[in-house]
Enzyme design. Structure first.
Site, mmCIF file in Angstrom:
data_model
loop_
_atom_site.group_PDB
_atom_site.id
_atom_site.type_symbol
_atom_site.label_atom_id
_atom_site.label_comp_id
_atom_site.label_asym_id
_atom_site.label_seq_id
_atom_site.Cartn_x
_atom_site.Cartn_y
_atom_site.Cartn_z
ATOM 1 N N HIS A 204 0.873 -1.178 0.000
ATOM 2 C CA HIS A 204 0.000 0.000 0.000
ATOM 3 C C HIS A 204 0.909 1.227 0.000
ATOM 4 O O HIS A 204 2.025 1.185 0.508
ATOM 5 C CB HIS A 204 -0.843 -0.053 1.281
ATOM 6 N N ASP B 88 3.549 -3.989 8.182
ATOM 7 C CA ASP B 88 2.295 -3.266 8.003
ATOM 8 C C ASP B 88 1.166 -4.280 8.199
ATOM 9 O O ASP B 88 0.895 -5.090 7.310
ATOM 10 C CB ASP B 88 2.248 -2.654 6.591
ATOM 11 N N GLN C 258 -4.091 -4.940 7.383
ATOM 12 C CA GLN C 258 -5.104 -5.856 6.851
ATOM 13 C C GLN C 258 -5.062 -7.219 7.524
ATOM 14 O O GLN C 258 -5.835 -8.093 7.169
ATOM 15 C CB GLN C 258 -4.899 -6.036 5.339
ATOM 16 N N LYS D 260 -10.132 -0.109 10.910
ATOM 17 C CA LYS D 260 -10.383 -1.299 10.093
ATOM 18 C C LYS D 260 -10.755 -2.495 10.963
ATOM 19 O O LYS D 260 -11.037 -3.578 10.445
ATOM 20 C CB LYS D 260 -9.144 -1.647 9.253
ATOM 21 N N CYS E 229 -4.795 2.326 -3.729
ATOM 22 C CA CYS E 229 -3.551 2.829 -3.132
ATOM 23 C C CYS E 229 -2.417 1.827 -3.306
ATOM 24 O O CYS E 229 -1.578 1.672 -2.412
ATOM 25 C CB CYS E 229 -3.725 3.151 -1.652
#
Lengths: 410, 156
Positions: free
Chosen positions: A123, A200, A203, A226, A366
Protein backbone atom coordinates in the site's frame (compact mmCIF):
# COMPACT_ATOMS: atom_id res chain seq x y z
CA UNK A 1 -20.27 -17.37 14.97
CA UNK A 2 -23.53 -16.09 13.55
CA UNK A 3 -23.11 -13.04 11.33
CA UNK A 4 -26.84 -12.30 11.31
CA UNK A 5 -26.66 -12.06 15.09
CA UNK A 6 -23.52 -9.98 14.85
CA UNK A 7 -25.23 -7.50 12.53
CA UNK A 8 -27.61 -6.77 15.40
CA UNK A 9 -24.68 -5.39 17.40
CA UNK A 10 -24.27 -2.64 14.82
CA UNK A 11 -26.87 0.13 14.71
CA UNK A 12 -25.98 0.99 11.13
CA UNK A 13 -27.43 -2.26 9.86
CA UNK A 14 -30.69 -1.51 11.63
CA UNK A 15 -30.65 2.08 10.41
CA UNK A 16 -30.01 1.13 6.83
CA UNK A 17 -32.08 -2.02 6.55
CA UNK A 18 -34.03 -2.15 3.30
CA UNK A 19 -37.67 -1.30 3.51
CA UNK A 20 -40.06 -1.14 0.56
CA UNK A 21 -38.21 0.20 -2.42
CA UNK A 22 -35.09 1.00 -0.42
CA UNK A 23 -31.76 -0.53 -1.25
CA UNK A 24 -30.20 -3.11 1.05
CA UNK A 25 -26.94 -2.14 2.75
CA UNK A 26 -24.50 -4.76 1.57
CA UNK A 27 -21.22 -3.42 2.94
CA UNK A 28 -18.27 -5.09 1.29
CA UNK A 29 -15.62 -2.46 1.84
CA UNK A 30 -14.33 -3.29 5.32
CA UNK A 31 -10.79 -3.40 3.92
CA UNK A 32 -11.18 0.36 3.48
CA UNK A 33 -12.89 0.91 6.82
CA UNK A 34 -15.02 -1.35 8.96
CA UNK A 35 -18.34 -0.81 10.64
CA UNK A 36 -18.41 0.14 14.32
CA UNK A 37 -20.38 -1.88 16.87
CA UNK A 38 -22.63 -0.17 19.38
CA UNK A 39 -20.33 -1.31 22.19
CA UNK A 40 -17.54 0.84 20.80
CA UNK A 41 -19.74 3.88 20.28
CA UNK A 42 -21.09 3.44 23.81
CA UNK A 43 -17.62 3.20 25.32
CA UNK A 44 -16.62 6.45 23.64
CA UNK A 45 -19.87 8.15 24.57
CA UNK A 46 -19.44 7.04 28.18
CA UNK A 47 -16.08 8.79 28.28
CA UNK A 48 -17.59 11.99 26.86
CA UNK A 49 -20.67 11.88 29.04
CA UNK A 50 -19.48 10.36 32.29
CA UNK A 51 -15.80 10.99 32.95
CA UNK A 52 -14.54 13.49 30.43
CA UNK A 53 -11.13 14.78 31.48
CA UNK A 54 -7.59 14.84 30.24
CA UNK A 55 -5.21 11.98 30.99
CA UNK A 56 -1.95 11.64 32.92
CA UNK A 57 -2.15 14.98 34.66
CA UNK A 58 -5.18 15.49 36.83
CA UNK A 59 -5.55 14.00 40.31
CA UNK A 60 -9.31 14.35 40.49
CA UNK A 61 -11.52 11.32 40.05
CA UNK A 62 -12.62 11.91 36.47
CA UNK A 63 -9.06 12.32 35.28
CA UNK A 64 -7.90 9.21 37.13
CA UNK A 65 -10.72 7.28 35.54
CA UNK A 66 -9.92 8.61 32.08
CA UNK A 67 -6.26 7.74 32.55
CA UNK A 68 -7.15 4.25 33.70
CA UNK A 69 -9.40 3.72 30.68
CA UNK A 70 -6.76 5.03 28.26
CA UNK A 71 -4.00 2.87 29.73
CA UNK A 72 -6.33 -0.10 29.90
CA UNK A 73 -6.84 0.24 26.14
CA UNK A 74 -3.09 0.16 25.75
CA UNK A 75 -2.99 -3.10 27.70
CA UNK A 76 -5.80 -4.45 25.49
CA UNK A 77 -3.75 -3.69 22.39
CA UNK A 78 -0.67 -5.34 23.86
CA UNK A 79 -2.59 -8.48 24.70
CA UNK A 80 -4.29 -8.55 21.30
CA UNK A 81 -1.01 -8.87 19.40
CA UNK A 82 0.95 -10.79 22.00
CA UNK A 83 3.28 -7.96 22.94
CA UNK A 84 5.63 -8.46 25.88
CA UNK A 85 3.95 -5.60 27.70
CA UNK A 86 1.87 -2.44 27.40
CA UNK A 87 5.04 -0.36 27.30
CA UNK A 88 5.58 -1.66 23.76
CA UNK A 89 2.37 -0.06 22.50
CA UNK A 90 2.48 3.49 21.12
CA UNK A 91 -0.84 5.06 20.18
CA UNK A 92 -0.80 6.91 16.86
CA UNK A 93 -3.39 8.41 14.55
CA UNK A 94 -3.34 5.28 12.43
CA UNK A 95 -1.21 2.82 10.47
CA UNK A 96 0.01 5.45 8.02
CA UNK A 97 1.31 7.72 10.77
CA UNK A 98 3.06 4.79 12.43
CA UNK A 99 4.87 3.82 9.24
CA UNK A 100 5.85 7.41 8.52
CA UNK A 101 7.37 7.54 12.00
CA UNK A 102 9.40 4.38 11.34
CA UNK A 103 10.52 5.54 7.90
CA UNK A 104 11.86 8.76 9.38
CA UNK A 105 13.32 7.53 12.65
CA UNK A 106 14.79 4.19 11.59
CA UNK A 107 16.62 5.68 8.60
CA UNK A 108 18.32 8.58 10.36
CA UNK A 109 21.75 6.99 10.14
CA UNK A 110 21.40 5.25 6.78
CA UNK A 111 23.44 6.24 3.74
CA UNK A 112 24.31 5.31 0.14
CA UNK A 113 25.81 1.98 1.20
CA UNK A 114 22.61 0.84 2.84
CA UNK A 115 19.50 -0.84 1.48
CA UNK A 116 15.87 -1.07 2.56
CA UNK A 117 13.73 -3.87 1.16
CA UNK A 118 10.01 -3.54 0.48
CA UNK A 119 7.66 -5.47 -1.83
CA UNK A 120 5.81 -4.64 -5.03
CA UNK A 121 2.47 -5.19 -3.36
CA UNK A 122 2.71 -2.53 -0.67
CA UNK A 123 0.00 0.00 0.00
CA UNK A 124 1.28 3.50 -0.69
CA UNK A 125 1.49 4.04 3.08
CA UNK A 126 4.30 1.48 3.26
CA UNK A 127 5.99 2.74 0.12
CA UNK A 128 5.98 6.52 -0.18
CA UNK A 129 7.43 7.25 3.29
CA UNK A 130 10.42 5.00 2.50
CA UNK A 131 10.82 6.64 -0.91
CA UNK A 132 11.02 10.06 0.71
CA UNK A 133 13.49 8.83 3.33
CA UNK A 134 15.56 7.26 0.56
CA UNK A 135 15.68 10.55 -1.31
CA UNK A 136 16.78 12.35 1.84
CA UNK A 137 19.32 9.78 3.17
CA UNK A 138 20.39 8.38 -0.24
CA UNK A 139 19.98 4.72 0.67
CA UNK A 140 18.77 2.22 -1.94
CA UNK A 141 15.26 0.79 -2.08
CA UNK A 142 14.75 -2.77 -3.30
CA UNK A 143 11.48 -4.54 -4.01
CA UNK A 144 10.52 -8.18 -3.66
CA UNK A 145 8.45 -8.82 -6.81
CA UNK A 146 4.91 -10.13 -6.80
CA UNK A 147 3.99 -13.03 -9.08
CA UNK A 148 0.95 -13.19 -11.33
CA UNK A 149 -0.95 -15.26 -8.77
CA UNK A 150 -0.56 -12.53 -6.18
CA UNK A 151 2.12 -14.20 -4.10
CA UNK A 152 5.59 -12.87 -3.47
CA UNK A 153 8.39 -14.47 -5.46
CA UNK A 154 9.84 -16.78 -2.79
CA UNK A 155 13.38 -16.95 -4.10
CA UNK A 156 13.55 -13.20 -4.61
CA UNK A 157 13.54 -12.38 -0.89
CA UNK A 158 16.62 -14.52 -0.43
CA UNK A 159 18.36 -12.76 -3.32
CA UNK A 160 17.39 -9.25 -2.29
CA UNK A 161 18.05 -9.38 1.47
CA UNK A 162 21.78 -9.24 1.92
CA UNK A 163 24.50 -7.71 4.05
CA UNK A 164 23.61 -4.21 2.89
CA UNK A 165 20.02 -4.60 4.04
CA UNK A 166 19.24 -2.53 7.10
CA UNK A 167 15.44 -2.67 7.15
CA UNK A 168 12.79 -4.89 5.63
CA UNK A 169 9.26 -3.47 5.64
CA UNK A 170 6.45 -5.67 4.44
CA UNK A 171 2.69 -5.97 4.58
CA UNK A 172 1.37 -8.98 6.43
CA UNK A 173 -1.70 -9.19 4.17
CA UNK A 174 -2.29 -7.44 0.85
CA UNK A 175 -5.16 -4.95 0.81
CA UNK A 176 -5.84 -5.77 -2.84
CA UNK A 177 -5.26 -9.49 -3.26
CA UNK A 178 -5.66 -10.67 0.31
CA UNK A 179 -2.36 -12.51 0.07
CA UNK A 180 -0.95 -13.46 3.46
CA UNK A 181 2.81 -13.05 3.14
CA UNK A 182 5.38 -15.39 4.71
CA UNK A 183 6.51 -12.70 7.14
CA UNK A 184 8.30 -15.10 9.50
CA UNK A 185 10.46 -16.56 6.74
CA UNK A 186 11.34 -13.12 5.46
CA UNK A 187 11.99 -11.84 8.98
CA UNK A 188 14.41 -14.71 9.58
CA UNK A 189 16.29 -13.77 6.41
CA UNK A 190 16.41 -10.16 7.55
CA UNK A 191 17.62 -10.95 11.06
CA UNK A 192 20.33 -13.22 9.69
CA UNK A 193 21.70 -10.07 8.03
CA UNK A 194 21.24 -7.93 11.10
CA UNK A 195 18.35 -6.02 9.55
CA UNK A 196 15.24 -4.74 11.31
CA UNK A 197 11.77 -5.93 10.34
CA UNK A 198 8.74 -3.64 10.17
CA UNK A 199 5.30 -5.09 9.44
CA UNK A 200 2.30 -3.27 8.00
CA UNK A 201 -0.46 -5.24 9.71
CA UNK A 202 -3.37 -3.00 8.69
CA UNK A 203 -5.10 -5.86 6.85
CA UNK A 204 -4.11 -8.72 9.14
CA UNK A 205 -4.70 -7.67 12.76
CA UNK A 206 -8.42 -7.00 12.07
CA UNK A 207 -8.92 -10.38 10.43
CA UNK A 208 -6.67 -13.06 11.90
CA UNK A 209 -4.78 -13.89 15.08
CA UNK A 210 -1.48 -12.02 15.12
CA UNK A 211 1.37 -12.63 17.57
CA UNK A 212 4.33 -10.34 17.05
CA UNK A 213 6.78 -12.92 18.42
CA UNK A 214 5.58 -15.55 15.93
CA UNK A 215 5.94 -13.07 13.06
CA UNK A 216 9.47 -12.23 14.04
CA UNK A 217 8.65 -8.55 13.78
CA UNK A 218 10.65 -5.75 15.36
CA UNK A 219 7.95 -3.17 14.63
CA UNK A 220 4.34 -3.54 13.63
CA UNK A 221 1.60 -1.07 12.76
CA UNK A 222 -2.18 -1.29 12.54
CA UNK A 223 -5.18 1.00 12.75
CA UNK A 224 -8.38 1.00 14.74
CA UNK A 225 -10.85 1.92 12.05
CA UNK A 226 -10.38 -1.30 10.09
CA UNK A 227 -11.01 -3.43 13.17
CA UNK A 228 -14.34 -2.15 14.42
CA UNK A 229 -12.68 0.75 16.21
CA UNK A 230 -13.12 4.46 15.60
CA UNK A 231 -11.17 6.52 13.09
CA UNK A 232 -8.18 8.51 14.28
CA UNK A 233 -6.42 5.84 16.35
CA UNK A 234 -3.74 3.32 15.55
CA UNK A 235 -0.96 1.37 17.16
CA UNK A 236 2.74 1.26 16.59
CA UNK A 237 4.21 -1.75 18.37
CA UNK A 238 7.97 -2.04 18.83
CA UNK A 239 10.23 -4.33 20.83
CA UNK A 240 10.94 -2.58 24.12
CA UNK A 241 14.70 -2.61 23.72
CA UNK A 242 14.40 -0.98 20.30
CA UNK A 243 11.95 1.67 21.45
CA UNK A 244 14.44 2.69 24.12
CA UNK A 245 16.97 3.53 21.43
CA UNK A 246 14.59 5.61 19.30
CA UNK A 247 14.15 9.36 19.52
CA UNK A 248 10.70 10.91 19.62
CA UNK A 249 9.49 12.64 16.49
CA UNK A 250 6.98 15.02 18.02
CA UNK A 251 7.60 17.04 21.11
CA UNK A 252 5.52 18.86 23.66
CA UNK A 253 3.53 18.02 26.70
CA UNK A 254 3.28 14.58 28.26
CA UNK A 255 6.33 13.18 26.47
CA UNK A 256 8.75 15.11 28.68
CA UNK A 257 10.16 14.51 32.13
CA UNK A 258 11.83 17.83 32.89
CA UNK A 259 11.93 21.05 30.91
CA UNK A 260 14.11 24.11 31.31
CA UNK A 261 14.51 27.00 28.94
CA UNK A 262 17.59 25.30 27.56
CA UNK A 263 16.28 21.81 26.98
CA UNK A 264 14.21 18.85 28.02
CA UNK A 265 14.46 15.22 29.04
CA UNK A 266 12.06 12.58 27.86
CA UNK A 267 9.42 10.56 29.58
CA UNK A 268 9.64 6.78 29.65
CA UNK A 269 8.70 4.59 26.73
CA UNK A 270 5.96 4.56 25.39
CA UNK A 271 4.77 7.99 26.59
CA UNK A 272 7.95 9.44 25.15
CA UNK A 273 6.34 8.98 21.75
CA UNK A 274 2.93 10.45 22.56
CA UNK A 275 3.15 14.22 22.56
CA UNK A 276 0.17 16.35 23.47
CA UNK A 277 -3.28 15.31 24.49
CA UNK A 278 -3.89 11.95 22.82
CA UNK A 279 -7.10 10.79 21.09
CA UNK A 280 -8.49 9.60 24.42
CA UNK A 281 -12.00 8.65 23.33
CA UNK A 282 -10.61 6.90 20.28
CA UNK A 283 -8.17 4.83 22.32
CA UNK A 284 -10.98 3.84 24.65
CA UNK A 285 -13.03 2.93 21.58
CA UNK A 286 -10.19 0.80 20.28
CA UNK A 287 -10.04 -1.02 23.61
CA UNK A 288 -13.75 -1.76 23.36
CA UNK A 289 -13.31 -3.01 19.78
CA UNK A 290 -10.52 -5.33 20.86
CA UNK A 291 -12.66 -6.75 23.64
CA UNK A 292 -15.53 -7.27 21.20
CA UNK A 293 -13.23 -9.18 18.84
CA UNK A 294 -11.68 -11.21 21.65
CA UNK A 295 -15.15 -12.39 22.67
CA UNK A 296 -15.68 -13.76 19.17
CA UNK A 297 -12.16 -15.13 18.89
CA UNK A 298 -9.90 -14.18 16.01
CA UNK A 299 -9.52 -17.79 14.83
CA UNK A 300 -13.28 -17.85 14.39
CA UNK A 301 -13.34 -14.47 12.65
CA UNK A 302 -10.55 -15.61 10.33
CA UNK A 303 -12.33 -18.84 9.46
CA UNK A 304 -15.66 -17.14 8.78
CA UNK A 305 -14.22 -14.41 6.55
CA UNK A 306 -12.07 -16.77 4.54
CA UNK A 307 -14.88 -19.24 3.94
CA UNK A 308 -17.17 -16.42 2.89
CA UNK A 309 -14.59 -14.92 0.55
CA UNK A 310 -14.01 -18.34 -0.97
CA UNK A 311 -17.75 -18.79 -1.47
CA UNK A 312 -17.91 -15.37 -3.11
CA UNK A 313 -14.88 -16.07 -5.28
CA UNK A 314 -16.38 -19.39 -6.44
CA UNK A 315 -19.65 -17.67 -7.26
CA UNK A 316 -17.92 -14.91 -9.18
CA UNK A 317 -15.80 -17.41 -11.09
CA UNK A 318 -19.05 -18.80 -12.42
CA UNK A 319 -20.03 -15.47 -14.01
CA UNK A 320 -18.80 -15.13 -17.61
CA UNK A 321 -16.71 -12.02 -18.11
CA UNK A 322 -15.46 -11.81 -14.52
CA UNK A 323 -11.71 -12.16 -13.85
CA UNK A 324 -10.42 -12.70 -10.33
CA UNK A 325 -6.97 -11.79 -8.97
CA UNK A 326 -4.91 -13.13 -6.12
CA UNK A 327 -3.99 -16.54 -4.72
CA UNK A 328 -6.43 -19.28 -5.61
CA UNK A 329 -5.97 -21.19 -2.38
CA UNK A 330 -8.16 -19.62 0.35
CA UNK A 331 -5.72 -20.54 3.09
CA UNK A 332 -3.22 -18.14 1.56
CA UNK A 333 -5.45 -15.11 1.87
CA UNK A 334 -7.66 -12.98 4.07
CA UNK A 335 -11.24 -12.26 3.01
CA UNK A 336 -10.51 -9.90 0.12
CA UNK A 337 -11.70 -10.61 -3.43
CA UNK A 338 -10.39 -8.41 -6.24
CA UNK A 339 -11.88 -8.77 -9.71
CA UNK A 340 -12.74 -7.07 -12.97
CA UNK A 341 -15.81 -7.25 -15.17
CA UNK A 342 -15.00 -7.32 -18.85
CA UNK A 343 -15.99 -4.14 -20.63
CA UNK A 344 -16.78 -2.26 -17.42
CA UNK A 345 -14.24 0.05 -15.83
CA UNK A 346 -13.90 -0.51 -12.06
CA UNK A 347 -15.31 2.90 -11.27
CA UNK A 348 -18.38 2.28 -13.37
CA UNK A 349 -18.73 -1.15 -11.81
CA UNK A 350 -18.61 0.31 -8.31
CA UNK A 351 -21.18 2.97 -9.28
CA UNK A 352 -23.52 0.39 -10.73
CA UNK A 353 -23.14 -1.98 -7.80
CA UNK A 354 -23.97 0.93 -5.54
CA UNK A 355 -27.36 1.17 -7.21
CA UNK A 356 -28.12 -2.28 -5.84
CA UNK A 357 -26.93 -1.33 -2.38
CA UNK A 358 -23.60 -3.12 -2.73
CA UNK A 359 -20.64 -1.12 -1.44
CA UNK A 360 -17.33 -2.14 -2.99
CA UNK A 361 -14.19 -0.24 -3.91
CA UNK A 362 -13.12 0.43 -7.49
CA UNK A 363 -9.76 1.78 -8.54
CA UNK A 364 -6.11 1.23 -7.78
CA UNK A 365 -6.59 0.72 -4.04
CA UNK A 366 -3.55 2.83 -3.13
CA UNK A 367 -1.33 0.19 -4.70
CA UNK A 368 -0.43 1.55 -8.12
CA UNK A 369 2.80 -0.49 -8.50
CA UNK A 370 0.83 -3.67 -7.85
CA UNK A 371 -1.71 -2.67 -10.51
CA UNK A 372 1.16 -2.21 -12.94
CA UNK A 373 2.58 -5.61 -12.03
CA UNK A 374 -0.82 -7.20 -12.66
CA UNK A 375 -1.08 -5.32 -15.96
CA UNK A 376 -4.32 -3.60 -15.08
CA UNK A 377 -5.37 -0.01 -14.44
CA UNK A 378 -7.57 -0.88 -11.54
CA UNK A 379 -9.87 -3.47 -10.10
CA UNK A 380 -13.04 -3.88 -8.09
CA UNK A 381 -12.51 -5.09 -4.55
CA UNK A 382 -15.05 -6.78 -2.30
CA UNK A 383 -13.88 -7.43 1.26
CA UNK A 384 -15.67 -9.65 3.72
CA UNK A 385 -15.84 -9.04 7.45
CA UNK A 386 -17.34 -10.80 10.45
CA UNK A 387 -20.75 -9.23 9.88
CA UNK A 388 -21.02 -10.29 6.24
CA UNK A 389 -23.13 -13.26 5.15
CA UNK A 390 -23.58 -15.58 2.22
CA UNK A 391 -26.53 -13.44 1.28
CA UNK A 392 -24.19 -10.49 0.96
CA UNK A 393 -22.05 -12.54 -1.42
CA UNK A 394 -25.16 -13.52 -3.41
CA UNK A 395 -26.21 -9.85 -3.61
CA UNK A 396 -22.78 -9.07 -5.04
CA UNK A 397 -23.12 -11.72 -7.73
CA UNK A 398 -26.60 -10.60 -8.70
CA UNK A 399 -25.54 -6.99 -8.81
CA UNK A 400 -22.64 -7.88 -11.11
CA UNK A 401 -24.96 -9.67 -13.50
CA UNK A 402 -27.31 -6.71 -13.47
CA UNK A 403 -24.43 -4.33 -14.17
CA UNK A 404 -23.41 -6.46 -17.12
CA UNK A 405 -26.95 -6.17 -18.47
CA UNK A 406 -26.83 -2.39 -18.27
CA UNK A 407 -23.57 -2.24 -20.17
CA UNK A 408 -24.63 -4.69 -22.83
CA UNK A 409 -27.72 -2.73 -23.81
CA UNK A 410 -27.58 -1.75 -27.46
CA UNK B 1 -30.85 -17.12 -2.12
CA UNK B 2 -30.94 -13.37 -2.00
CA UNK B 3 -33.21 -10.71 -0.69
CA UNK B 4 -33.16 -8.51 -3.76
CA UNK B 5 -36.75 -8.25 -4.94
CA UNK B 6 -36.71 -8.92 -8.72
CA UNK B 7 -39.02 -5.94 -9.26
CA UNK B 8 -36.49 -3.77 -7.43
CA UNK B 9 -33.78 -5.11 -9.69
CA UNK B 10 -35.74 -4.25 -12.80
CA UNK B 11 -36.61 -0.81 -11.53
CA UNK B 12 -33.03 -0.19 -10.55
CA UNK B 13 -31.79 -1.48 -13.84
CA UNK B 14 -33.97 1.07 -15.60
CA UNK B 15 -32.90 3.61 -13.00
CA UNK B 16 -29.28 2.87 -13.85
CA UNK B 17 -30.03 4.66 -17.05
CA UNK B 18 -29.90 7.76 -14.90
CA UNK B 19 -26.14 7.64 -14.97
CA UNK B 20 -25.46 5.30 -17.83
CA UNK B 21 -27.77 6.85 -20.36
CA UNK B 22 -27.90 5.58 -23.90
CA UNK B 23 -25.81 8.41 -25.29
CA UNK B 24 -23.15 8.03 -22.61
CA UNK B 25 -22.77 4.32 -23.29
CA UNK B 26 -22.79 5.03 -27.00
CA UNK B 27 -19.93 7.54 -26.72
CA UNK B 28 -18.07 5.11 -24.46
CA UNK B 29 -18.39 2.23 -26.92
CA UNK B 30 -17.89 4.31 -30.06
CA UNK B 31 -15.88 7.33 -29.01
CA UNK B 32 -15.68 10.21 -31.48
CA UNK B 33 -12.29 11.53 -32.62
CA UNK B 34 -10.36 8.69 -31.04
CA UNK B 35 -6.75 8.72 -32.15
CA UNK B 36 -3.76 11.02 -32.17
CA UNK B 37 -3.62 14.07 -34.46
CA UNK B 38 -0.31 13.90 -36.28
CA UNK B 39 -0.05 17.58 -37.19
CA UNK B 40 -1.32 18.81 -33.84
CA UNK B 41 -0.42 22.28 -32.63
CA UNK B 42 -1.48 21.72 -29.02
CA UNK B 43 -1.42 18.70 -26.76
CA UNK B 44 -1.79 17.85 -23.11
CA UNK B 45 -2.11 14.82 -20.88
CA UNK B 46 -4.22 14.62 -17.78
CA UNK B 47 -5.07 11.87 -15.37
CA UNK B 48 -7.48 11.31 -12.56
CA UNK B 49 -5.43 9.71 -9.80
CA UNK B 50 -8.50 8.53 -7.97
CA UNK B 51 -9.56 5.95 -10.48
CA UNK B 52 -6.99 5.66 -13.20
CA UNK B 53 -8.67 7.65 -15.98
CA UNK B 54 -6.18 9.11 -18.43
CA UNK B 55 -6.46 11.29 -21.51
CA UNK B 56 -4.03 12.63 -24.08
CA UNK B 57 -5.74 15.51 -25.88
CA UNK B 58 -4.64 16.66 -29.36
CA UNK B 59 -5.67 19.86 -31.12
CA UNK B 60 -4.81 21.37 -34.48
CA UNK B 61 -5.70 25.02 -34.39
CA UNK B 62 -5.89 26.73 -37.74
CA UNK B 63 -4.66 30.16 -38.75
CA UNK B 64 -8.09 31.53 -38.02
CA UNK B 65 -7.59 30.54 -34.41
CA UNK B 66 -10.24 27.85 -34.53
CA UNK B 67 -9.93 24.15 -33.84
CA UNK B 68 -9.62 22.37 -37.20
CA UNK B 69 -8.85 18.91 -35.93
CA UNK B 70 -9.16 17.19 -32.59
CA UNK B 71 -8.30 13.78 -31.24
CA UNK B 72 -7.68 11.92 -28.03
CA UNK B 73 -6.00 8.81 -26.72
CA UNK B 74 -6.66 7.39 -23.32
CA UNK B 75 -8.63 5.02 -21.25
CA UNK B 76 -10.85 5.13 -18.27
CA UNK B 77 -14.35 4.85 -16.95
CA UNK B 78 -17.42 5.33 -19.11
CA UNK B 79 -18.14 8.76 -17.63
CA UNK B 80 -14.68 10.16 -18.31
CA UNK B 81 -14.35 8.73 -21.81
CA UNK B 82 -17.90 9.67 -22.85
CA UNK B 83 -17.41 13.22 -21.60
CA UNK B 84 -14.17 13.49 -23.56
CA UNK B 85 -15.79 12.15 -26.69
CA UNK B 86 -18.65 14.65 -26.40
CA UNK B 87 -16.15 17.41 -25.72
CA UNK B 88 -14.29 16.67 -28.96
CA UNK B 89 -17.53 17.20 -30.86
CA UNK B 90 -18.14 20.47 -29.05
CA UNK B 91 -14.61 21.87 -29.40
CA UNK B 92 -14.43 21.50 -33.19
CA UNK B 93 -14.51 24.99 -34.70
CA UNK B 94 -14.19 26.77 -31.35
CA UNK B 95 -11.61 29.45 -30.71
CA UNK B 96 -9.41 30.08 -27.69
CA UNK B 97 -11.80 32.38 -25.84
CA UNK B 98 -14.68 30.01 -26.27
CA UNK B 99 -12.62 27.09 -25.03
CA UNK B 100 -11.31 28.96 -22.00
CA UNK B 101 -14.80 30.03 -21.05
CA UNK B 102 -16.08 26.44 -21.06
CA UNK B 103 -16.79 25.25 -17.55
CA UNK B 104 -18.17 22.35 -15.55
CA UNK B 105 -21.75 23.33 -16.35
CA UNK B 106 -21.06 22.65 -20.00
CA UNK B 107 -19.96 19.10 -19.19
CA UNK B 108 -22.98 18.57 -16.97
CA UNK B 109 -25.25 19.68 -19.83
CA UNK B 110 -23.53 17.37 -22.28
CA UNK B 111 -23.80 14.38 -20.03
CA UNK B 112 -27.34 15.32 -19.08
CA UNK B 113 -27.14 13.69 -15.70
CA UNK B 114 -26.14 14.65 -12.18
CA UNK B 115 -23.43 12.72 -10.42
CA UNK B 116 -21.61 12.57 -7.11
CA UNK B 117 -18.58 14.81 -6.45
CA UNK B 118 -16.32 11.78 -6.77
CA UNK B 119 -17.62 10.91 -10.25
CA UNK B 120 -17.49 14.59 -11.23
CA UNK B 121 -13.72 14.30 -11.24
CA UNK B 122 -14.09 11.67 -13.96
CA UNK B 123 -16.46 13.85 -15.94
CA UNK B 124 -14.28 16.97 -15.88
CA UNK B 125 -11.01 15.24 -16.73
CA UNK B 126 -11.30 15.98 -20.46
CA UNK B 127 -12.07 19.64 -19.92
CA UNK B 128 -8.99 20.01 -17.71
CA UNK B 129 -6.86 18.39 -20.41
CA UNK B 130 -8.38 20.58 -23.10
CA UNK B 131 -7.63 23.79 -21.22
CA UNK B 132 -4.14 22.57 -20.39
CA UNK B 133 -3.52 21.88 -24.08
CA UNK B 134 -4.12 25.54 -24.87
CA UNK B 135 -1.14 26.53 -22.76
CA UNK B 136 1.25 24.57 -24.96
CA UNK B 137 2.06 26.08 -28.32
CA UNK B 138 4.06 23.15 -29.58
CA UNK B 139 3.11 19.49 -29.45
CA UNK B 140 5.19 18.46 -26.47
CA UNK B 141 3.81 16.25 -23.80
CA UNK B 142 3.75 17.92 -20.45
CA UNK B 143 4.65 15.79 -17.43
CA UNK B 144 2.66 12.58 -17.75
CA UNK B 145 2.24 12.32 -13.99
CA UNK B 146 -1.14 12.91 -12.49
CA UNK B 147 -1.90 16.42 -11.51
CA UNK B 148 -2.77 17.18 -7.90
CA UNK B 149 -4.74 20.23 -8.89
CA UNK B 150 -8.28 18.96 -9.04
CA UNK B 151 -9.72 22.45 -8.82
CA UNK B 152 -8.32 23.78 -12.06
CA UNK B 153 -11.74 23.96 -13.67
CA UNK B 154 -13.81 26.67 -12.10
CA UNK B 155 -17.49 27.26 -12.27
CA UNK B 156 -18.36 30.75 -13.43
Amino acid sequence: MNPEQIKKDFAIFRNRAAGGAGRPFVYLDSAASSQTPDAVVEAMTAYYQKYRANVHRGVYEASERATAAYESARADAARFIGAAGAQEIIFTRGTTEAINFLAIQLTRDLGPEDEVVLTEMEHHANLVPWQMASQRRKFVLRFIPALADGRLDPGAARRLIGNKTKIVSICHASNVLGTINPVREIADLAHAQGALVAVDAAQSVPHMPVRVADLGADFLAFGGHKMLGPTGIGVLWGRAALLETLDPLFYGGDMIREVTLEGATWNDVPWKFEAGTPPIAEAIGLGAAIQYLEKLGMEEVFRHERELAEYAADTLRGIPGVTLYGPRDPSDRVGVVAFNIEGIHPHDAASLLDRYGVAVRGGHHCAMPLMRRLGIKGAVRASFALYNTREDADHLAEAIRAAQKVFSRQ
Amino acid sequence: MTNIDPALLQEDMDGAEDLYREHILDHYRHPHHKGAVSACTHRAREANPLCGDEVDFFLRIGEDGRVREVGFEGHGCAISQAAISMLTDWVTGKNREEILSADEDLIQEMLGVRMSPTREKCAFLGLRALKKALTYTNPQINTPNTTNDTNSVHRK
